[in-house]
Design an enzyme around this catalytic site. Structure first.
Site, PDB file in Angstrom:
ATOM      1  N   ASN A   1      15.048 -36.056 -22.665  1.00  0.00           N
ATOM      2  CA  ASN A   1      13.703 -36.520 -23.004  1.00  0.00           C
ATOM      3  C   ASN A   1      13.715 -37.664 -24.009  1.00  0.00           C
ATOM      4  O   ASN A   1      13.071 -38.692 -23.802  1.00  0.00           O
ATOM      5  CB  ASN A   1      12.889 -35.330 -23.530  1.00  0.00           C
ATOM      6  CG  ASN A   1      11.545 -35.762 -24.069  1.00  0.00           C
ATOM      7  OD1 ASN A   1      11.371 -35.934 -25.267  1.00  0.00           O
ATOM      8  ND2 ASN A   1      10.591 -35.987 -23.179  1.00  0.00           N
TER       9      ASN A   1
ATOM     10  N   LYS B   1      10.437 -33.334 -42.265  1.00  0.00           N
ATOM     11  CA  LYS B   1       9.959 -34.258 -41.224  1.00  0.00           C
ATOM     12  C   LYS B   1       8.457 -34.096 -41.045  1.00  0.00           C
ATOM     13  O   LYS B   1       7.708 -35.078 -41.029  1.00  0.00           O
ATOM     14  CB  LYS B   1      10.686 -33.938 -39.909  1.00  0.00           C
ATOM     15  CG  LYS B   1      10.267 -34.781 -38.743  1.00  0.00           C
ATOM     16  CD  LYS B   1      10.833 -34.272 -37.426  1.00  0.00           C
ATOM     17  CE  LYS B   1      12.332 -34.047 -37.497  1.00  0.00           C
ATOM     18  NZ  LYS B   1      12.908 -33.774 -36.177  1.00  0.00           N
TER      19      LYS B   1
ATOM     20  N   LYS C   1       5.907 -25.150 -37.189  1.00  0.00           N
ATOM     21  CA  LYS C   1       5.895 -26.091 -36.055  1.00  0.00           C
ATOM     22  C   LYS C   1       7.293 -26.614 -35.863  1.00  0.00           C
ATOM     23  O   LYS C   1       7.933 -27.092 -36.808  1.00  0.00           O
ATOM     24  CB  LYS C   1       4.940 -27.265 -36.369  1.00  0.00           C
ATOM     25  CG  LYS C   1       4.766 -28.206 -35.220  1.00  0.00           C
ATOM     26  CD  LYS C   1       3.709 -27.737 -34.245  1.00  0.00           C
ATOM     27  CE  LYS C   1       3.789 -28.433 -32.903  1.00  0.00           C
ATOM     28  NZ  LYS C   1       4.770 -27.848 -31.960  1.00  0.00           N
TER      29      LYS C   1
ATOM     30  N   LYS D   1      11.802 -23.418 -36.194  1.00  0.00           N
ATOM     31  CA  LYS D   1      12.613 -23.796 -35.025  1.00  0.00           C
ATOM     32  C   LYS D   1      13.076 -22.512 -34.356  1.00  0.00           C
ATOM     33  O   LYS D   1      13.196 -21.479 -35.017  1.00  0.00           O
ATOM     34  CB  LYS D   1      13.839 -24.611 -35.465  1.00  0.00           C
ATOM     35  CG  LYS D   1      14.462 -25.416 -34.360  1.00  0.00           C
ATOM     36  CD  LYS D   1      13.734 -26.742 -34.119  1.00  0.00           C
ATOM     37  CE  LYS D   1      14.296 -27.469 -32.914  1.00  0.00           C
ATOM     38  NZ  LYS D   1      13.738 -28.814 -32.784  1.00  0.00           N
TER      39      LYS D   1
ATOM     40  N   GLY E   1       9.144 -28.197 -27.045  1.00  0.00           N
ATOM     41  CA  GLY E   1      10.455 -28.283 -26.410  1.00  0.00           C
ATOM     42  C   GLY E   1      11.517 -28.825 -27.355  1.00  0.00           C
ATOM     43  O   GLY E   1      11.246 -29.249 -28.477  1.00  0.00           O
ATOM     44  N   ASP E   2      12.753 -28.780 -26.904  1.00  0.00           N
ATOM     45  CA  ASP E   2      13.901 -29.397 -27.572  1.00  0.00           C
ATOM     46  C   ASP E   2      14.986 -29.426 -26.493  1.00  0.00           C
ATOM     47  O   ASP E   2      14.665 -29.378 -25.293  1.00  0.00           O
ATOM     48  CB  ASP E   2      14.330 -28.577 -28.814  1.00  0.00           C
ATOM     49  CG  ASP E   2      15.354 -29.310 -29.690  1.00  0.00           C
ATOM     50  OD1 ASP E   2      14.953 -30.168 -30.483  1.00  0.00           O
ATOM     51  OD2 ASP E   2      16.562 -29.031 -29.570  1.00  0.00           O
TER      52      ASP E   2
ATOM     53  N   THR F   1       8.924 -39.014 -28.883  1.00  0.00           N
ATOM     54  CA  THR F   1      10.101 -39.018 -29.756  1.00  0.00           C
ATOM     55  C   THR F   1      10.942 -40.276 -29.513  1.00  0.00           C
ATOM     56  O   THR F   1      11.338 -40.965 -30.464  1.00  0.00           O
ATOM     57  CB  THR F   1      10.939 -37.749 -29.546  1.00  0.00           C
ATOM     58  OG1 THR F   1      10.077 -36.623 -29.664  1.00  0.00           O
ATOM     59  CG2 THR F   1      12.043 -37.652 -30.585  1.00  0.00           C
TER      60      THR F   1
ATOM     61  N   SER G   1       2.758 -34.017 -31.292  1.00  0.00           N
ATOM     62  CA  SER G   1       2.420 -32.599 -31.072  1.00  0.00           C
ATOM     63  C   SER G   1       1.216 -32.208 -31.922  1.00  0.00           C
ATOM     64  O   SER G   1       0.337 -31.466 -31.470  1.00  0.00           O
ATOM     65  CB  SER G   1       3.603 -31.703 -31.435  1.00  0.00           C
ATOM     66  OG  SER G   1       4.512 -31.597 -30.368  1.00  0.00           O
TER      67      SER G   1
HETATM   68  P1  NDP Z   1      17.252 -32.787 -23.576  1.00  0.00           P
HETATM   69  O1  NDP Z   1      17.688 -31.420 -23.230  1.00  0.00           O
HETATM   70  O2  NDP Z   1      16.124 -33.392 -22.815  1.00  0.00           O
HETATM   71  O3  NDP Z   1      18.493 -33.786 -23.495  1.00  0.00           O
HETATM   72  C1  NDP Z   1      19.631 -33.577 -24.258  1.00  0.00           C
HETATM   73  C2  NDP Z   1      20.663 -34.613 -23.888  1.00  0.00           C
HETATM   74  O4  NDP Z   1      21.731 -34.557 -24.837  1.00  0.00           O
HETATM   75  C3  NDP Z   1      21.281 -34.383 -22.519  1.00  0.00           C
HETATM   76  O5  NDP Z   1      21.632 -35.616 -21.968  1.00  0.00           O
HETATM   77  C4  NDP Z   1      22.516 -33.546 -22.876  1.00  0.00           C
HETATM   78  O6  NDP Z   1      23.573 -33.637 -21.932  1.00  0.00           O
HETATM   79  C5  NDP Z   1      22.933 -34.178 -24.170  1.00  0.00           C
HETATM   80  N1  NDP Z   1      23.669 -33.190 -24.976  1.00  0.00           N
HETATM   81  C6  NDP Z   1      23.185 -32.013 -25.452  1.00  0.00           C
HETATM   82  N2  NDP Z   1      24.149 -31.338 -26.113  1.00  0.00           N
HETATM   83  C7  NDP Z   1      25.242 -32.121 -26.043  1.00  0.00           C
HETATM   84  C8  NDP Z   1      26.563 -31.994 -26.536  1.00  0.00           C
HETATM   85  N3  NDP Z   1      26.927 -30.903 -27.240  1.00  0.00           N
HETATM   86  N4  NDP Z   1      27.443 -32.995 -26.296  1.00  0.00           N
HETATM   87  C9  NDP Z   1      27.056 -34.102 -25.594  1.00  0.00           C
HETATM   88  N5  NDP Z   1      25.823 -34.275 -25.088  1.00  0.00           N
HETATM   89  C10 NDP Z   1      24.929 -33.307 -25.317  1.00  0.00           C
HETATM   90  O7  NDP Z   1      16.908 -32.764 -25.158  1.00  0.00           O
HETATM   91  P2  NDP Z   1      15.996 -33.753 -26.000  1.00  0.00           P
HETATM   92  O8  NDP Z   1      16.132 -35.130 -25.470  1.00  0.00           O
HETATM   93  O9  NDP Z   1      14.652 -33.150 -26.123  1.00  0.00           O
HETATM   94  O10 NDP Z   1      16.675 -33.643 -27.452  1.00  0.00           O
HETATM   95  C11 NDP Z   1      17.752 -34.493 -27.859  1.00  0.00           C
HETATM   96  C12 NDP Z   1      17.861 -34.493 -29.367  1.00  0.00           C
HETATM   97  O11 NDP Z   1      16.613 -34.963 -29.942  1.00  0.00           O
HETATM   98  C13 NDP Z   1      18.101 -33.132 -30.036  1.00  0.00           C
HETATM   99  O12 NDP Z   1      18.867 -33.321 -31.194  1.00  0.00           O
HETATM  100  C14 NDP Z   1      16.704 -32.693 -30.436  1.00  0.00           C
HETATM  101  O13 NDP Z   1      16.732 -31.756 -31.502  1.00  0.00           O
HETATM  102  C15 NDP Z   1      16.118 -34.016 -30.886  1.00  0.00           C
HETATM  103  N6  NDP Z   1      14.663 -34.081 -30.918  1.00  0.00           N
HETATM  104  C16 NDP Z   1      13.927 -33.849 -29.800  1.00  0.00           C
HETATM  105  C17 NDP Z   1      12.561 -33.947 -29.842  1.00  0.00           C
HETATM  106  C18 NDP Z   1      11.711 -33.827 -28.621  1.00  0.00           C
HETATM  107  O14 NDP Z   1      10.507 -34.117 -28.725  1.00  0.00           O
HETATM  108  N7  NDP Z   1      12.250 -33.449 -27.463  1.00  0.00           N
HETATM  109  C19 NDP Z   1      11.852 -34.187 -31.120  1.00  0.00           C
HETATM  110  C20 NDP Z   1      12.727 -34.516 -32.229  1.00  0.00           C
HETATM  111  C21 NDP Z   1      14.075 -34.432 -32.108  1.00  0.00           C
HETATM  112  P3  NDP Z   1      23.927 -32.376 -20.969  1.00  0.00           P
HETATM  113  O15 NDP Z   1      22.812 -32.294 -19.995  1.00  0.00           O
HETATM  114  O16 NDP Z   1      25.255 -32.695 -20.387  1.00  0.00           O
HETATM  115  O17 NDP Z   1      23.988 -31.158 -21.877  1.00  0.00           O
END
Ligand code: NDP
Length: 452
Positions: free
Chosen positions: A248, A121, A97, A133, A172-173, A217, A384
């Site tokens: 997200n 986790k 997962k 992943k 998603g991620d 999250t 999830s």
């Molecule tokens: P999204 O794609 O919805 O959003 C990602 C955000 O982070 C965007 O604003 C993006 O900006 C920014 N970002 C991504 N890469 C970079 C970078 N290299 N430098 C600066 N900004 C960056 O992703 P999520 O919100 O789903 O995920 C965010 C984090 O949370 C990740 O680490 C993910 O692994 C973690 N996470 C997510 C979960 C989930 O349920 N979605 C669960 C647990 C952890 P831009 O659009 O400019 O790239």
């Protein structure tokens, strides 16, 4: 990541050396393994059977790694070839997962670090889910919906054979949101001729998705901050919160902060950050990022109380709570020092491993409450697992009921990490606590199930 990792105890150093030798040029994976190994030495001392059974040696090697070609054509008819991957790390507690990430930076090191973190986790949530992943170096930014759909279909054309509700359940991620999940699920359904709801989570609520999964999250990371502050006798209400990212996790961390009476003042993307002392307007942020799919500067352009700071990170803004919610290693030692100088009291990692090891160490030395991602952002995967339960039972739970369960899960994750830290001689250290509590559960299951 250019920081040097601290020396490890002799009890785990040989395992780490093997990981580095066998997985050369994978710094993020080394970093994630290093953090866990540095924490779990007291658990190994208390449980010699874990050492005799080679639990750690087996755990650092994924059960399976799949790498595949993803060919697709853009709207002009030009051919593109991306790389897809899925790392199925551990199924000892349940089906693999963990999410799928679409971002140009994706490589095996990043997917392995994320998959490794996911094992502990998921164990911490107390639910029956293993760790995995996946993702691709595909960049959805600037692509039309039709291009994203064709890419998702090509990706699933190969990955479907490795998935299933009892085998491997993605979500998603980064770069994989509601749109991508829909296309991926649709293609799986077509290829297999099965409407197998439980093979993917984060689905639309109209077609098998769970209430609160979208919010979970971000909400969970704020609940975790609230729990940490509660142990220190502090109330989150009235506190200024700095958030990075605008996806997200960030959006729903900001939304929950408002609901609890805190003031979320920043959001960012890869172009810079916005600061809004009146509090980030969630509806406007969602319009800019989710509907218009625009850059974060558009938020400041539409909001007189906000300003955009190009090419910088939000950690220079003084806040009481920081919730880094963008990506790995986005907050380094200098950022940590700036936050500490600004009076930060708690850091709750919404993203996976957003703080570098030196930043974590700086926070802990300064007495800042620090919630590591594998505990603080566990609400997403925990919800999830609730989605999987609802799919299996063909039920739909209400938003209120689901949010109450999420809050209880986050309280339990906090309590598990807190008490394990005390038990293993590092009171208040949630990094040690989360790693030890997660590892203990996985190790007991591996011991019981034999050498496989
Ligand atoms: P999204 O794609 O919805 O959003 C990602 C955000 O982070 C965007 O604003 C993006 O900006 C920014 N970002 C991504 N890469 C970079 C970078 N290299 N430098 C600066 N900004 C960056 O992703 P999520 O919100 O789903 O995920 C965010 C984090 O949370 C990740 O680490 C993910 O692994 C973690 N996470 C997510 C979960 C989930 O349920 N979605 C669960 C647990 C952890 P831009 O659009 O400019 O790239």
């Amino acid at each position: 990541m250019t920081e040097t990792l601290a020396p490890l105890s002799a009890a785990v150093r040989p395992v780490f050396d093997t990981v580095v030798a066998r997985n050369a040029h994978e710094p993020e994976f080394h970093q994630a393994v290093h953090e866990v190994l540095a924490s779990i030495v007291p658990v190994l001392e208390e449980h010699p059977t874990f050492v005799e059974a080679g639990i750690v040696e087996r755990l650092v090697e994924p059960e399976r790694q799949i790498i595949f070609r993803v060919p697709w054509t853009d709207d002009n008819g030009d051919l593109h070839v991306n790389r897809g991957m899925r790392v199925q790390f551990s199924s000892v507690l349940g089906p693999y997962k963990g999410g799928l990430r679409f971002h140009p930076s994706v490589n095996l090191s990043i997917i392995k670090f994320l998959g490794f973190e996911q094992i502990f986790k998921n164990a911490l949530t107390g639910q029956g889910i293993g760790g995995g992943k996946g993702g691709s170096d595909f960049d959805p930014h600037g692509r039309s919906d039709a291009e994203v759909m064709r890419f998702c279909q090509a990706f699933m054309d190969e990955l479907y054979r490795h998935l299933g509700e009892h085998t491997d359940v993605p979500a998603g991620d980064i770069g994989v949101g509601a749109r991508e999940v829909g296309y991926l699920f649709g293609q799986y359904r077509k290829i297999t001729n099965r409407h197998e709801s439980g093979m993917f989570t984060g689905k639309g609520v109209q077609w098998g998705g769970a209430e609160v999964r979208t919010e979970a999250t971000g909400y969970g990371a704020v609940f975790f901050a609230e729990e940490m502050l509660g142990t220190a006798g502090r109330d989150i209400a009235g506190m200024r919160m700095g958030v990075s990212g605008s996806g997200n996790v960030a959006i729903y961390a900001i939304a929950k902060a408002h609901q609890l009476g805190a003031i979320p003042v920043t959001a960012s993307d890869s172009t810079g950050y916005v600061v809004d002392d009146h509090g980030i307007d969630v509806d406007l942020l969602r319009q800019v990022k989710e509907v218009d799919r625009a850059r974060i500067s558009a938020y400041a352009a539409a909001r007189p109380s906000a300003r955009f700071v190009e090419g910088a990170r939000p950690w220079e803004v003084p806040v009481d709570i920081a919730v880094p919610s963008a990506t790995q290693n986005e907050l380094d030692e200098d950022d940590a020092r700036a936050l500490i100088a600004g009076g930060v009291r708690a850091v709750s990692e919404g993203a996976n491993m957003p703080c570098t090891p030196a930043a974590v160490s700086a926070f802990q030395k300064a007495g800042v409450l620090f919630g590591p991602g594998k505990a603080a952002n566990a609400g997403g995967v925990a919800t999830s697992a609730l989605e999987m339960s609802q799919n299996a039972a063909r039920q739909r739970w209400s938003f209120g009921d689901s949010e109450a369960r999420l809050r209880e899960i986050m309280q339990n994750v906090h309590a598990a990490a807190y008490s394990a830290a005390e038990r293993y001689g590092s009171p208040g250290d949630y990094v040690v606590g989360a790693n030890c509590a997660g590892f203990e559960r996985v190790a007991h299951a591996m011991l019981a199930q034999g050498v496989i």
